[in-house]
Design a protein around this motif. Structure first.
Motif, PDB file in Angstrom:
ATOM      1  N   GLY A   1       1.054  -1.362   0.502  1.00 14.16           N
ATOM      2  CA  GLY A   1      -0.036  -0.038  -0.093  1.00 14.16           C
ATOM      3  C   GLY A   1       0.765   0.999  -0.427  1.00 14.16           C
ATOM      4  N   LEU A   2       0.205   2.216   0.918  1.00 18.33           N
ATOM      5  CA  LEU A   2       1.145   2.956   1.208  1.00 18.33           C
ATOM      6  C   LEU A   2       2.681   3.675   1.196  1.00 18.33           C
ATOM      7  N   HIS A   3       3.574   2.326   2.479  1.00 19.79           N
ATOM      8  CA  HIS A   3       4.597   2.089   2.179  1.00 19.79           C
ATOM      9  C   HIS A   3       5.152   1.843   0.850  1.00 19.79           C
ATOM     10  N   GLN A   4       4.520   0.831  -0.047  1.00 21.13           N
ATOM     11  CA  GLN A   4       4.978   0.289  -1.003  1.00 21.13           C
ATOM     12  C   GLN A   4       5.467   1.875  -2.012  1.00 21.13           C
ATOM     13  N   ILE A   5       4.687   2.876  -2.009  1.00 17.69           N
ATOM     14  CA  ILE A   5       4.482   3.433  -2.743  1.00 17.69           C
ATOM     15  C   ILE A   5       5.527   4.734  -1.938  1.00 17.69           C
ATOM     16  N   LEU A   6       5.863   4.940  -0.946  1.00 16.48           N
ATOM     17  CA  LEU A   6       6.565   5.746  -0.531  1.00 16.48           C
ATOM     18  C   LEU A   6       7.860   4.482  -0.899  1.00 16.48           C
ATOM     19  N   LEU A   7       8.181   3.432  -0.755  1.00 15.88           N
ATOM     20  CA  LEU A   7       9.780   2.857  -1.337  1.00 15.88           C
ATOM     21  C   LEU A   7       9.813   3.182  -2.242  1.00 15.88           C
ATOM     22  N   SER A   8       8.887   2.998  -3.389  1.00 18.22           N
ATOM     23  CA  SER A   8       9.548   3.057  -4.707  1.00 18.22           C
ATOM     24  C   SER A   8       9.669   4.683  -4.629  1.00 18.22           C
ATOM     25  N   THR A   9       8.905   5.429  -4.651  1.00 20.86           N
ATOM     26  CA  THR A   9       9.326   7.257  -4.766  1.00 20.86           C
ATOM     27  C   THR A   9      10.692   7.872  -4.057  1.00 20.86           C
ATOM     28  N   TYR A  10      10.714   7.143  -3.155  1.00 22.01           N
ATOM     29  CA  TYR A  10      12.231   7.071  -2.067  1.00 22.01           C
ATOM     30  C   TYR A  10      12.706   6.575  -2.849  1.00 22.01           C
ATOM     31  N   VAL A  11      13.100   5.520  -3.938  1.00 23.73           N
ATOM     32  CA  VAL A  11      14.517   5.104  -4.067  1.00 23.73           C
ATOM     33  C   VAL A  11      13.618   5.749  -5.878  1.00 23.73           C
ATOM     34  N   PHE A  12      13.536   6.214  -6.282  1.00 25.58           N
ATOM     35  CA  PHE A  12      13.187   6.754  -7.780  1.00 25.58           C
ATOM     36  C   PHE A  12      13.730   7.900  -7.314  1.00 25.58           C
ATOM     37  N   ALA A  13      14.128   8.795  -6.270  1.00 28.12           N
ATOM     38  CA  ALA A  13      14.234   9.976  -5.873  1.00 28.12           C
ATOM     39  C   ALA A  13      15.955   9.835  -5.435  1.00 28.12           C
ATOM     40  N   HIS A  14      16.328   8.914  -4.737  1.00 25.76           N
ATOM     41  CA  HIS A  14      17.653   9.077  -3.923  1.00 25.76           C
ATOM     42  C   HIS A  14      17.767   7.399  -4.539  1.00 25.76           C
ATOM     43  N   PRO A  15      18.179   7.408  -5.896  1.00 22.53           N
ATOM     44  CA  PRO A  15      18.594   5.802  -6.038  1.00 22.53           C
ATOM     45  C   PRO A  15      19.802   5.195  -5.301  1.00 22.53           C
ATOM     46  N   GLU A  16      20.904   6.135  -4.877  1.00 22.11           N
ATOM     47  CA  GLU A  16      21.982   5.739  -3.854  1.00 22.11           C
ATOM     48  C   GLU A  16      21.836   5.483  -2.532  1.00 22.11           C
ATOM     49  N   ALA A  17      20.245   5.468  -2.153  1.00 16.56           N
ATOM     50  CA  ALA A  17      19.838   5.624  -0.557  1.00 16.56           C
ATOM     51  C   ALA A  17      20.271   4.356  -0.314  1.00 16.56           C
ATOM     52  N   THR A  18      20.258   4.157   1.252  1.00 15.57           N
ATOM     53  CA  THR A  18      20.640   3.072   1.944  1.00 15.57           C
ATOM     54  C   THR A  18      19.255   2.227   2.010  1.00 15.57           C
ATOM     55  N   ALA A  19      19.188   0.901   2.680  1.00 20.62           N
ATOM     56  CA  ALA A  19      17.983   0.384   3.036  1.00 20.62           C
ATOM     57  C   ALA A  19      16.989   1.083   4.652  1.00 20.62           C
ATOM     58  N   ASP A  20      18.198   1.501   4.881  1.00 21.23           N
ATOM     59  CA  ASP A  20      18.003   2.958   6.575  1.00 21.23           C
ATOM     60  C   ASP A  20      17.436   3.620   6.236  1.00 21.23           C
ATOM     61  N   GLU A  21      18.106   4.382   5.492  1.00 23.14           N
ATOM     62  CA  GLU A  21      17.710   6.024   4.897  1.00 23.14           C
ATOM     63  C   GLU A  21      16.611   6.041   4.264  1.00 23.14           C
ATOM     64  N   ILE A  22      16.076   4.226   3.493  1.00 27.27           N
ATOM     65  CA  ILE A  22      14.400   4.401   3.041  1.00 27.27           C
ATOM     66  C   ILE A  22      13.474   4.214   4.676  1.00 27.27           C
ATOM     67  N   ALA A  23      14.070   2.856   4.646  1.00 24.68           N
ATOM     68  CA  ALA A  23      13.186   2.730   6.568  1.00 24.68           C
ATOM     69  C   ALA A  23      13.175   4.662   7.216  1.00 24.68           C
ATOM     70  N   THR A  24      13.403   5.298   7.405  1.00 27.72           N
ATOM     71  CA  THR A  24      13.273   6.355   8.352  1.00 27.72           C
ATOM     72  C   THR A  24      12.915   6.998   6.858  1.00 27.72           C
ATOM     73  N   PHE A  25      12.462   6.839   5.790  1.00 31.18           N
ATOM     74  CA  PHE A  25      11.881   8.013   5.470  1.00 31.18           C
ATOM     75  C   PHE A  25       9.983   6.868   5.094  1.00 31.18           C
ATOM     76  N   ILE A  26      10.163   6.068   5.294  1.00 33.58           N
ATOM     77  CA  ILE A  26       8.502   5.814   4.860  1.00 33.58           C
ATOM     78  C   ILE A  26       7.972   5.745   6.757  1.00 33.58           C
ATOM     79  N   ALA A  27       8.808   5.450   7.939  1.00 26.86           N
ATOM     80  CA  ALA A  27       8.347   5.543   9.330  1.00 26.86           C
ATOM     81  C   ALA A  27       8.497   7.798   9.779  1.00 26.86           C
ATOM     82  N   ASN A  28       9.049   8.407   9.207  1.00 26.87           N
ATOM     83  CA  ASN A  28       8.385   9.499   9.151  1.00 26.87           C
ATOM     84  C   ASN A  28       7.522  10.175   8.057  1.00 26.87           C
ATOM     85  N   SER A  29       7.406   9.556   7.376  1.00 30.90           N
ATOM     86  CA  SER A  29       5.944   9.993   6.537  1.00 30.90           C
ATOM     87  C   SER A  29       5.107   8.881   6.481  1.00 30.90           C
TER      88      SER A  29
END
Length: 111
Positions: free
Chosen positions: A23-51
């Motif tokens: 759902g929303l978490h998957q959309i946030l994951l895809s969006t963040y990876v598209f915008a920040h392709p070099e982001a680490t998994a921890d950065e992605i998890a933090t973005f999802i939690a904060n958003s």
């Protein structure tokens, strides 16, 4: 039987917490990876939690879902982004000028 009369059946979860992003978490994951392709998994998890609803996913859950979605974790090419930087535009202009001068020198009687 009552369960057969339901228009929308319950999803069978097996009494386990859902660890795969949906759902929303998957959309946030895809969006963040598209915008920040070099982001680490921890950065992605933090973005999802904060958003969203403060759900924190593990490194493994993020990596697993990225593989399932077919999103590559390879480093993205920066060539297109760097091509329009002012120093590179200057180099391209200078290179074109040098080529023009070389063509002039190679013509018969050009010297």
């Amino acid at each position: 039987r009552r369960w057969q009369q339901r228009l929308i059946p319950h999803r069978q979860t097996g009494n386990r917490e859902n660890s795969v992003l949906r759902g929303l978490h998957q959309i946030l994951l895809s969006t963040y990876v598209f915008a920040h392709p070099e982001a680490t998994a921890d950065e992605i998890a933090t973005f999802i939690a904060n958003s969203s609803d403060r759900t924190i996913y593990s490194h493994q859950a993020i990596s697993t879902r990225l593989k399932q979605l077919g999103l590559s974790r390879k480093r993205a090419s920066m060539e297109a982004n760097q091509a329009s930087l002012p120093p590179n535009m200057l180099l391209r202009e200078m290179f074109g000028t040098c080529l023009h001068q070389l063509e002039f020198l190679e013509r018969p009687g050009g010297c």
